[in-house]
Design a protein around this motif. Sequence first.
Motif, mmCIF file in Angstrom:
data_model
loop_
_atom_site.group_PDB
_atom_site.id
_atom_site.type_symbol
_atom_site.label_atom_id
_atom_site.label_comp_id
_atom_site.label_asym_id
_atom_site.label_seq_id
_atom_site.Cartn_x
_atom_site.Cartn_y
_atom_site.Cartn_z
ATOM 1 N N ALA A 202 -4.061 10.140 -25.182
ATOM 2 C CA ALA A 202 -4.599 8.922 -25.781
ATOM 3 C C ALA A 202 -4.720 7.807 -24.746
ATOM 4 C CB ALA A 202 -3.709 8.486 -26.936
ATOM 5 N N TYR A 203 -3.739 7.724 -23.829
ATOM 6 C CA TYR A 203 -3.786 6.691 -22.797
ATOM 7 C C TYR A 203 -4.972 6.905 -21.862
ATOM 8 C CZ TYR A 203 -2.573 3.998 -18.651
ATOM 9 O OH TYR A 203 -2.607 3.131 -17.583
ATOM 10 N N ARG A 204 -5.161 8.133 -21.435
ATOM 11 C CA ARG A 204 -6.208 8.408 -20.443
ATOM 12 C C ARG A 204 -7.609 8.420 -21.029
ATOM 13 N NH1 ARG A 204 -4.404 9.354 -15.506
ATOM 14 N NH2 ARG A 204 -2.420 10.400 -15.109
ATOM 15 N N PHE A 205 -7.760 8.926 -22.252
ATOM 16 C CA PHE A 205 -9.101 9.181 -22.783
ATOM 17 C C PHE A 205 -9.423 8.432 -24.078
ATOM 18 C CE2 PHE A 205 -7.687 13.056 -20.541
ATOM 19 C CZ PHE A 205 -8.609 13.049 -19.509
ATOM 20 N N GLY A 206 -8.446 7.729 -24.641
ATOM 21 C CA GLY A 206 -8.677 7.037 -25.896
ATOM 22 C C GLY A 206 -8.307 7.908 -27.085
ATOM 23 N N PRO A 207 -8.088 7.307 -28.247
ATOM 24 C CA PRO A 207 -7.601 8.066 -29.413
ATOM 25 C C PRO A 207 -8.584 9.099 -29.945
ATOM 26 C CG PRO A 207 -8.076 5.774 -29.990
ATOM 27 C CD PRO A 207 -8.141 5.860 -28.506
ATOM 28 N N GLN A 208 -9.891 8.819 -29.867
ATOM 29 C CA GLN A 208 -10.848 9.779 -30.425
ATOM 30 C C GLN A 208 -10.849 11.084 -29.636
ATOM 31 O OE1 GLN A 208 -15.260 9.396 -30.018
ATOM 32 N NE2 GLN A 208 -15.242 9.366 -32.240
ATOM 33 N N ILE A 209 -10.953 10.993 -28.321
ATOM 34 C CA ILE A 209 -10.948 12.203 -27.492
ATOM 35 C C ILE A 209 -9.610 12.920 -27.616
ATOM 36 C CG2 ILE A 209 -11.071 13.084 -25.122
ATOM 37 C CD1 ILE A 209 -13.751 12.232 -26.275
ATOM 38 N N ALA A 210 -8.523 12.157 -27.636
ATOM 39 C CA ALA A 210 -7.207 12.771 -27.793
ATOM 40 C C ALA A 210 -7.121 13.532 -29.104
ATOM 41 C CB ALA A 210 -6.120 11.700 -27.726
ATOM 42 N N CYS A 211 -7.608 12.916 -30.172
ATOM 43 C CA CYS A 211 -7.600 13.574 -31.484
ATOM 44 C C CYS A 211 -8.426 14.852 -31.455
ATOM 45 C CB CYS A 211 -8.128 12.603 -32.532
ATOM 46 S SG CYS A 211 -8.173 13.269 -34.207
ATOM 47 N N ASP A 212 -9.618 14.775 -30.880
ATOM 48 C CA ASP A 212 -10.481 15.959 -30.785
ATOM 49 C C ASP A 212 -9.784 17.094 -30.036
ATOM 50 O OD1 ASP A 212 -12.497 14.585 -32.072
ATOM 51 O OD2 ASP A 212 -13.666 14.191 -30.262
ATOM 52 N N VAL B 61 -24.327 24.357 -24.446
ATOM 53 C CA VAL B 61 -24.715 24.103 -25.836
ATOM 54 C C VAL B 61 -25.160 22.654 -26.011
ATOM 55 C CG1 VAL B 61 -23.850 23.939 -28.205
ATOM 56 C CG2 VAL B 61 -23.322 25.953 -26.816
ATOM 57 N N GLY B 62 -24.421 21.721 -25.438
ATOM 58 C CA GLY B 62 -24.800 20.313 -25.543
ATOM 59 C C GLY B 62 -26.177 20.050 -24.972
ATOM 60 N N ALA B 63 -26.477 20.708 -23.841
ATOM 61 C CA ALA B 63 -27.789 20.535 -23.222
ATOM 62 C C ALA B 63 -28.882 21.197 -24.054
ATOM 63 C CB ALA B 63 -27.779 21.119 -21.810
ATOM 64 N N ARG B 64 -28.605 22.402 -24.554
ATOM 65 C CA ARG B 64 -29.624 23.129 -25.312
ATOM 66 C C ARG B 64 -29.975 22.405 -26.610
ATOM 67 N NH1 ARG B 64 -27.210 27.868 -26.929
ATOM 68 N NH2 ARG B 64 -26.993 28.304 -24.712
ATOM 69 N N LEU B 65 -28.980 21.825 -27.266
ATOM 70 C CA LEU B 65 -29.236 21.099 -28.511
ATOM 71 C C LEU B 65 -29.738 19.683 -28.263
ATOM 72 C CD1 LEU B 65 -26.220 22.199 -30.748
ATOM 73 C CD2 LEU B 65 -28.563 23.063 -30.766
ATOM 74 N N ARG B 66 -29.813 19.317 -26.991
ATOM 75 C CA ARG B 66 -30.285 17.989 -26.593
ATOM 76 C C ARG B 66 -29.505 16.881 -27.311
ATOM 77 N NH1 ARG B 66 -35.389 20.920 -26.614
ATOM 78 N NH2 ARG B 66 -36.050 21.189 -24.452
ATOM 79 N N LEU B 67 -28.189 17.042 -27.326
ATOM 80 C CA LEU B 67 -27.338 16.003 -27.879
ATOM 81 C C LEU B 67 -27.412 14.759 -26.999
ATOM 82 C CD1 LEU B 67 -24.139 18.097 -28.743
ATOM 83 C CD2 LEU B 67 -26.058 17.541 -30.247
ATOM 84 N N SER B 68 -27.027 13.632 -27.552
ATOM 85 C CA SER B 68 -26.971 12.415 -26.752
ATOM 86 C C SER B 68 -25.944 12.596 -25.638
ATOM 87 C CB SER B 68 -26.573 11.228 -27.623
ATOM 88 O OG SER B 68 -25.215 11.355 -28.040
ATOM 89 N N ASN B 69 -26.062 11.790 -24.594
ATOM 90 C CA ASN B 69 -25.107 11.893 -23.491
ATOM 91 C C ASN B 69 -23.676 11.686 -23.967
ATOM 92 O OD1 ASN B 69 -27.095 12.420 -21.598
ATOM 93 N ND2 ASN B 69 -27.360 10.263 -21.056
ATOM 94 N N ALA B 70 -23.485 10.734 -24.887
ATOM 95 C CA ALA B 70 -22.141 10.479 -25.409
ATOM 96 C C ALA B 70 -21.606 11.687 -26.163
ATOM 97 C CB ALA B 70 -22.155 9.247 -26.318
ATOM 98 N N ASP B 71 -22.447 12.316 -26.977
ATOM 99 C CA ASP B 71 -21.999 13.488 -27.735
ATOM 100 C C ASP B 71 -21.759 14.688 -26.822
ATOM 101 O OD1 ASP B 71 -21.889 12.230 -30.149
ATOM 102 O OD2 ASP B 71 -23.861 12.905 -30.839
ATOM 103 N N ARG B 72 -22.561 14.825 -25.771
ATOM 104 C CA ARG B 72 -22.321 15.918 -24.823
ATOM 105 C C ARG B 72 -20.968 15.757 -24.149
ATOM 106 N NH1 ARG B 72 -27.934 17.247 -21.498
ATOM 107 N NH2 ARG B 72 -29.380 16.812 -23.206
ATOM 108 N N ARG B 73 -20.680 14.527 -23.697
ATOM 109 C CA ARG B 73 -19.391 14.285 -23.044
ATOM 110 C C ARG B 73 -18.240 14.556 -24.007
ATOM 111 N NH1 ARG B 73 -22.375 9.902 -20.767
ATOM 112 N NH2 ARG B 73 -21.585 8.497 -22.378
ATOM 113 N N ARG B 74 -18.424 14.146 -25.233
ATOM 114 C CA ARG B 74 -17.355 14.352 -26.213
ATOM 115 C C ARG B 74 -17.180 15.830 -26.537
ATOM 116 N NH1 ARG B 74 -17.322 12.612 -32.299
ATOM 117 N NH2 ARG B 74 -15.215 13.248 -32.809
ATOM 118 N N LEU B 75 -18.280 16.574 -26.634
ATOM 119 C CA LEU B 75 -18.202 18.010 -26.890
ATOM 120 C C LEU B 75 -17.451 18.718 -25.771
ATOM 121 C CD1 LEU B 75 -19.205 20.314 -28.793
ATOM 122 C CD2 LEU B 75 -21.190 20.520 -27.295
#
Length: 395
Positions: free
Chosen positions: A307-317, A277-291
């Motif tokens: 949170a330690y390994r990936f940061g608070p945003q990824i942990a929250c997601d 889906v990330g590739a098909r929608l041509r999201l930015s590389n950062a958004d693809r990784r986050r998705l």
Amino acid sequence: MKLPSADWRTRAGLDALTAVLGVDEARFVGGAVRDTLIGLPVSDVDIATRHAPDGVVALLKAAGIRVVPTGLAHGTVTAVTAGGPVEVTTLRRDVATDGRHAVVAFTGDWQVDASRRDFTMNALYADPASGEIFDYFGGLDDLAAGRVRFIGDARSRIAEDHLRILRFFRFHARFGQDDSIDEEGLAACAERANDLMALSRERIAAELLKLLVARHAVAVMALMIEHDILRAVLPEIDTAAAGRLAALAEMEAAHGIPADAIRRLAVLMPPQAATAVGARLRLSNADRRRLEAATAGPGCEGPQGLAYRFGPQIACDRLLVAGEDPAPALAWTAPALPIGGGTLVAMGMTKGPDVARTLKAVETRWIAEGFPDAARTRAIAAELVAQALGGAIIA
């Protein structure tokens, strides 16, 4: 009816710009008028004018106003004022459309220009001097009722620009009242949903991501899923997705976490579909990784380990998408590992890849034990160094 006063109407250079264009020759139009009428902040200001594009350029240059020919073929120039850029577009009528692009001709007729716009609430004009509102298709009543309605025949409007399918739902999610929706517009969008396949994936993504964080996104996405609006371009979205989105939105609200488009997109699909889906929608590389990360599950190291390994945003997601409480990850400051490779070398290891591997193992144990202090971390390290060297535990 008059346009209410608003901060944007006193922007530096705006009065000078409208004066240069002339009385009765220019009007504010679109989002600035619509949003001011319902008390929303305005960022972009658009002006419609009866002057031909070349005439607009000549007038602005003569007045010392910098002008950028951003879309001259379609009648649009950008006037650069002290208060910010303002798009000035000559009144137009469509000559030919193919669902993606339009060939236009210029006109001096305000109502003809209004008739080529998408929704009645977007076809409101205002006189810059008096504030008088010009409404040719009942947009004021529709705006007051929270009713997103196509101008004229909905199917014809969609045939002119297929993106209007997504815009119809996005505008309803933003301006609509409760779960009601214009039935004619809904039927036309459902009938022509396959037209979305002709659009660029970037345009689809831009509209979808805006829709996902709109006020009534949950109810509107449920309606879109029910009517198979997105199936032609995002078949990964299954019938259970609406329930998952609703649950996510409830958790976001419960924890005071702002709605986020990438996180909400993640919950609409099975985890294995995120990369495609990330590739098909041509999201930015950062958004693809986050998705992709958001669909990876809560992990086995707990919220703080995430949170330690990936940061608070990824942990929250990851926690929210998995239906788990993100608070332990967010209300916490990650510590640094109390030792480094030098500690292991001092314990008898030889510099090289074995040190890196052992330090990684120490870190994993340190996380598993809840980030203990330096003394306990050294004890963990001594145990693992001894195992690596095949000898006794080093104090």
